[in-house]
Design an enzyme around this catalytic site. Structure first.
Site, mmCIF file in Angstrom:
data_model
loop_
_atom_site.group_PDB
_atom_site.id
_atom_site.type_symbol
_atom_site.label_atom_id
_atom_site.label_comp_id
_atom_site.label_asym_id
_atom_site.label_seq_id
_atom_site.Cartn_x
_atom_site.Cartn_y
_atom_site.Cartn_z
ATOM 1 N N HIS A 89 -44.427 69.684 50.850
ATOM 2 C CA HIS A 89 -45.877 69.527 50.852
ATOM 3 C C HIS A 89 -46.453 70.136 49.585
ATOM 4 O O HIS A 89 -46.017 71.202 49.185
ATOM 5 C CB HIS A 89 -46.472 70.234 52.070
ATOM 6 C CG HIS A 89 -47.970 70.166 52.090
ATOM 7 N ND1 HIS A 89 -48.644 69.006 52.380
ATOM 8 C CD2 HIS A 89 -48.911 71.106 51.830
ATOM 9 C CE1 HIS A 89 -49.949 69.244 52.310
ATOM 10 N NE2 HIS A 89 -50.140 70.504 51.975
ATOM 11 N N ILE B 97 -43.795 38.457 39.566
ATOM 12 C CA ILE B 97 -44.019 38.522 38.120
ATOM 13 C C ILE B 97 -45.484 38.229 37.798
ATOM 14 O O ILE B 97 -46.122 38.940 37.022
ATOM 15 C CB ILE B 97 -43.057 37.558 37.381
ATOM 16 C CG1 ILE B 97 -41.612 38.075 37.535
ATOM 17 C CG2 ILE B 97 -43.414 37.426 35.910
ATOM 18 C CD1 ILE B 97 -40.538 37.171 36.955
ATOM 19 N N ALA C 36 -20.896 31.271 25.013
ATOM 20 C CA ALA C 36 -19.592 30.965 25.603
ATOM 21 C C ALA C 36 -19.652 29.656 26.373
ATOM 22 O O ALA C 36 -20.676 29.330 26.987
ATOM 23 C CB ALA C 36 -19.170 32.092 26.538
ATOM 24 N N GLY D 219 -28.342 43.576 27.222
ATOM 25 C CA GLY D 219 -29.426 44.046 28.103
ATOM 26 C C GLY D 219 -30.074 42.883 28.834
ATOM 27 O O GLY D 219 -30.753 43.076 29.838
ATOM 28 N N GLY D 220 -29.886 41.660 28.281
ATOM 29 C CA GLY D 220 -30.357 40.448 28.965
ATOM 30 C C GLY D 220 -31.853 40.425 29.186
ATOM 31 O O GLY D 220 -32.634 41.061 28.461
ATOM 32 N N ARG E 13 -38.306 31.630 38.913
ATOM 33 C CA ARG E 13 -37.173 31.530 37.996
ATOM 34 C C ARG E 13 -36.036 30.792 38.684
ATOM 35 O O ARG E 13 -35.969 30.766 39.915
ATOM 36 C CB ARG E 13 -36.708 32.940 37.573
ATOM 37 C CG ARG E 13 -37.787 33.654 36.775
ATOM 38 C CD ARG E 13 -37.339 35.000 36.277
ATOM 39 N NE ARG E 13 -36.250 34.963 35.312
ATOM 40 C CZ ARG E 13 -36.385 34.717 34.011
ATOM 41 N NH1 ARG E 13 -37.570 34.448 33.503
ATOM 42 N NH2 ARG E 13 -35.330 34.743 33.195
HETATM 43 P P1 FAD Z 1 -29.927 38.332 32.684
HETATM 44 O O1 FAD Z 1 -30.541 39.664 32.578
HETATM 45 O O2 FAD Z 1 -30.825 37.151 32.580
HETATM 46 O O3 FAD Z 1 -28.821 38.245 31.554
HETATM 47 C C1 FAD Z 1 -28.096 37.081 31.308
HETATM 48 C C2 FAD Z 1 -27.604 37.108 29.879
HETATM 49 O O4 FAD Z 1 -26.670 36.077 29.711
HETATM 50 C C3 FAD Z 1 -28.711 36.864 28.861
HETATM 51 O O5 FAD Z 1 -28.754 37.929 27.944
HETATM 52 C C4 FAD Z 1 -28.287 35.555 28.169
HETATM 53 O O6 FAD Z 1 -28.602 35.543 26.787
HETATM 54 C C5 FAD Z 1 -26.787 35.564 28.399
HETATM 55 N N1 FAD Z 1 -26.178 34.232 28.385
HETATM 56 C C6 FAD Z 1 -26.563 33.131 29.080
HETATM 57 N N2 FAD Z 1 -25.723 32.112 28.861
HETATM 58 C C7 FAD Z 1 -24.788 32.568 27.997
HETATM 59 C C8 FAD Z 1 -23.640 31.981 27.394
HETATM 60 N N3 FAD Z 1 -23.289 30.709 27.654
HETATM 61 N N4 FAD Z 1 -22.913 32.738 26.544
HETATM 62 C C9 FAD Z 1 -23.251 34.043 26.287
HETATM 63 N N5 FAD Z 1 -24.311 34.637 26.833
HETATM 64 C C10 FAD Z 1 -25.059 33.911 27.681
HETATM 65 N N6 FAD Z 1 -35.877 42.903 38.242
HETATM 66 C C11 FAD Z 1 -35.952 44.138 38.789
HETATM 67 O O7 FAD Z 1 -35.036 44.524 39.512
HETATM 68 N N7 FAD Z 1 -37.024 44.957 38.559
HETATM 69 C C12 FAD Z 1 -38.062 44.573 37.779
HETATM 70 O O8 FAD Z 1 -39.010 45.331 37.588
HETATM 71 C C13 FAD Z 1 -38.019 43.284 37.200
HETATM 72 N N8 FAD Z 1 -39.028 42.851 36.406
HETATM 73 C C14 FAD Z 1 -38.934 41.615 35.836
HETATM 74 C C15 FAD Z 1 -39.980 41.180 35.024
HETATM 75 C C16 FAD Z 1 -39.916 39.943 34.426
HETATM 76 C C17 FAD Z 1 -41.049 39.487 33.550
HETATM 77 C C18 FAD Z 1 -38.759 39.123 34.611
HETATM 78 C C19 FAD Z 1 -38.655 37.788 33.931
HETATM 79 C C20 FAD Z 1 -37.725 39.539 35.416
HETATM 80 C C21 FAD Z 1 -37.801 40.792 36.035
HETATM 81 N N9 FAD Z 1 -36.788 41.235 36.874
HETATM 82 C C22 FAD Z 1 -36.873 42.472 37.452
HETATM 83 C C23 FAD Z 1 -35.598 40.404 37.166
HETATM 84 C C24 FAD Z 1 -34.420 40.850 36.300
HETATM 85 O O9 FAD Z 1 -34.761 40.797 34.946
HETATM 86 C C25 FAD Z 1 -33.227 39.964 36.598
HETATM 87 O O10 FAD Z 1 -32.977 39.948 37.984
HETATM 88 C C26 FAD Z 1 -31.983 40.477 35.875
HETATM 89 O O11 FAD Z 1 -32.191 40.515 34.484
HETATM 90 C C27 FAD Z 1 -30.781 39.594 36.207
HETATM 91 O O12 FAD Z 1 -29.679 40.076 35.520
HETATM 92 P P2 FAD Z 1 -28.487 39.121 35.094
HETATM 93 O O13 FAD Z 1 -27.480 40.027 34.461
HETATM 94 O O14 FAD Z 1 -28.089 38.292 36.229
HETATM 95 O O15 FAD Z 1 -29.104 38.128 34.019
#
Ligand code: FAD
Length: 468
Positions: A444, A184, A115, A40-41, A271
């Site tokens: 409406h 944020i 990784a 879920g990241g 970020r």
């Molecule tokens: P991420 O969600 O950051 O996931 C990356 C994953 O990779 C992580 O789980 C990490 O543990 C894993 N990882 C990293 N390196 C490694 C490795 N070497 N090996 C294995 N795993 C690894 N966006 C919206 O669209 N709407 C919102 O309302 C919104 N609200 C937000 C509120 C906050 C407080 C924050 C911080 C962000 C918000 N965002 C929002 C932005 C959104 O969370 C990100 O744009 C989104 O999570 C990006 O997705 P991603 O898959 O690129 O990365």
């Protein structure tokens, strides 16, 4: 070494990575998703979802405080903050389990661990049980982003919050200083303000939520001030100190040194792409110099032919739905028809009170590009539904190209703005003309009528509003 050779390995289980993995699973591919912390990241665990759980709790409290204006008398409402945090944790855990179930149902293998590249077809995955080498024909990097910090004295003082730790505080502070008035920072400012915390926002630039249409960003600034959030723009934070259990934030504004103090400080200064430990050098994946984003082409390919990158790590638009869309496009480009990623109609949603949402070009961007444009507007205060909901703040603004009358951008501030933007996103994405919105019957009474009225405004006059 694992015996299986995967057709695809995805590194990072956020909304970019897990969506890519599910898509590949749906296409019948042998796919492995590697995640080092939590499926879920950022989005599900420490971003989009937990903040929105907080937004809702804070709104409920604010509504209860205002209940008498609806003819409802409530006494003694108070925030049970540990319960707010527990509710948020429950929502996150249900969603994460849901994604884990989807991965399994789509035959996606998962590996827990960090990784790093061995070569362009092999990844080492390390966890507390040891190390495993994975072989994959194709690799998608989806490792996300991390919070930036300010290079100033005191920025790393004990107890200074970031967006992650702010979600698990044990109790509400009396006062909070938010450093950074971006998306944020402003979401947290409104959340804690609605919880009754005394909030100050310090923003370096002259405008809050930079990038958003200036007229709408200024409305947000007014809404913040109306709610007694102290907003200081053009404020350069220079130092943070701690004395007598309080933080002192020293900043300069218009060449004058100033100071605010508060019980907690939240750093929300942006970020940046994250790929630490991935060993990109080993395979020669190119990154951009300034912010370190992985360089990809329109097809989301890196400079190495079997390695793709998606999501925040590409430093394009740091939003969950962009990451997910990139995930789907990347997988289709690897296994099926090739198509380009298009960023022209990306909606942005800001969960402040009132909400803000945008799509396509702002008025400033249209002007900068030298586009001959026209604007339609409508105030939320003139909507019957908005009034019945006890609101009045907000406006919608639609921008269309003058000659073609195609909708090229929109910005909304007001209740339900983040849902209302969907119609305008479809309009921008499909190149619809303003007539298409004006000729569509809108139910409406609904908040969506504000879009219909703004379209009518552009074409000669809204029915339910006339500026005096
Ligand atoms: P991420 O969600 O950051 O996931 C990356 C994953 O990779 C992580 O789980 C990490 O543990 C894993 N990882 C990293 N390196 C490694 C490795 N070497 N090996 C294995 N795993 C690894 N966006 C919206 O669209 N709407 C919102 O309302 C919104 N609200 C937000 C509120 C906050 C407080 C924050 C911080 C962000 C918000 N965002 C929002 C932005 C959104 O969370 C990100 O744009 C989104 O999570 C990006 O997705 P991603 O898959 O690129 O990365």
């Amino acid at each position: 070494m694992s015996e299986k050779k995967y057709e695809l390995a995805v590194v990072g289980g956020g909304p970019g990575g897990y969506v890519a993995a599910i898509k590949a699973g749906q296409m019948g591919k042998d796919v492995l998703l590697i995640e080092k912390e939590a499926i879920g990241g950022t989005c599900l665990n420490w971003g989009c979802i937990p903040t929105k759980a907080f937004v809702r709790s804070a709104e409920v409290f604010a509504d209860i405080k205002d209940a008498s204006s609806f003819g409802i008398n409530v006494d003694g409402a108070e925030v049970d903050f540990p319960k707010v945090v527990a509710r948020k944790d429950k929502i996150v855990s249900r969603l994460v389990k849901g994604v884990e179930h989807l991965l399994e149902a789509n035959n996606v293998d998962t590996a827990e661990g960090e990784a790093s590249f061995v070569d362009k077809n092999h990844l080492s995955v390390k966890n507390s049980d040891g190390e495993k080498i994975i072989e994959a024909e194709n690799i998608i990097i989806a490792t996300g982003s991390q919070a930036s910090n300010l290079p100033i004295p005191g920025a790393d003082l004990d107890g200074i919050l970031d967006s992650r730790t702010a979600l698990s505080m044990e109790e509400l502070p009396d006062s909070l200083i938010v450093v950074g008035g971006g998306i944020i920072g402003m979401e947290f400012a409104f959340i804690f303000n609605n919880f009754g915390v005394d909030v100050t926002v310090l923003e370096y630039l002259d405008q809050l939520v930079t990038g958003v249409d200036t007229e709408i960003a200024e409305e947000l600034n007014k809404s913040a001030r109306r709610r007694r959030i102290t907003v200081k723009t053009g404020a350069e934070v220079e130092e943070i100190k701690k004395s007598d259990g309080e933080y002192e934030v020293i900043f300069s504004q218009k060449d004058k040194k100033k100071m605010v103090s508060g019980e907690r400080v939240l750093m929300a200064v942006g970020r940046k792409p994250y790929h630490k430990g991935l060993n990109l050098d080993k395979v020669g994946v190119e990154t951009e110099e300034r912010r370190g984003g992985i360089i990809v082409d329109d097809y989301l390919r890196t400079n190495i032919d079997n390695i793709y990158a998606i999501g925040d790590v590409t430093d394009k638009i740091l939003l969950a739905h962009v990451a997910s869309h990139q995930g789907i496009i990347a997988v289709e480009n690897i296994f099926a028809e090739k198509h380009k990623m298009n960023y022209d109609a990306v909606p942005g949603a800001i969960f402040t009170s009132p909400e803000v949402a945008t799509v396509g070009l702002s008025e400033e961007e249209a002007a900068e590009k030298g586009i001959d444009y026209k604007v339609g507007r409508f105030p939320f205060a003139a909507s019957g539904k908005v009034m019945a909901m006890g609101e009045r703040e907000g406006k919608v603004k639609i921008i269309a190209e003058k000659n073609t009358e195609k909708v090229i951008g929109a910005a909304i501030i007001g209740i339900e703005a983040t849902d209302l933007i969907a119609e305008l996103t479809l309009a921008v994405n499909s190149g619809l003309k303003i007539e298409a919105l004006a000729e569509t019957i809108h139910a409406h009474p609904t908040t969506a009528e504000v879009i219909h009225e703004a379209a009518l405004d552009m074409l000669g006059g809204a029915i339910h509003y006339k500026a005096r």
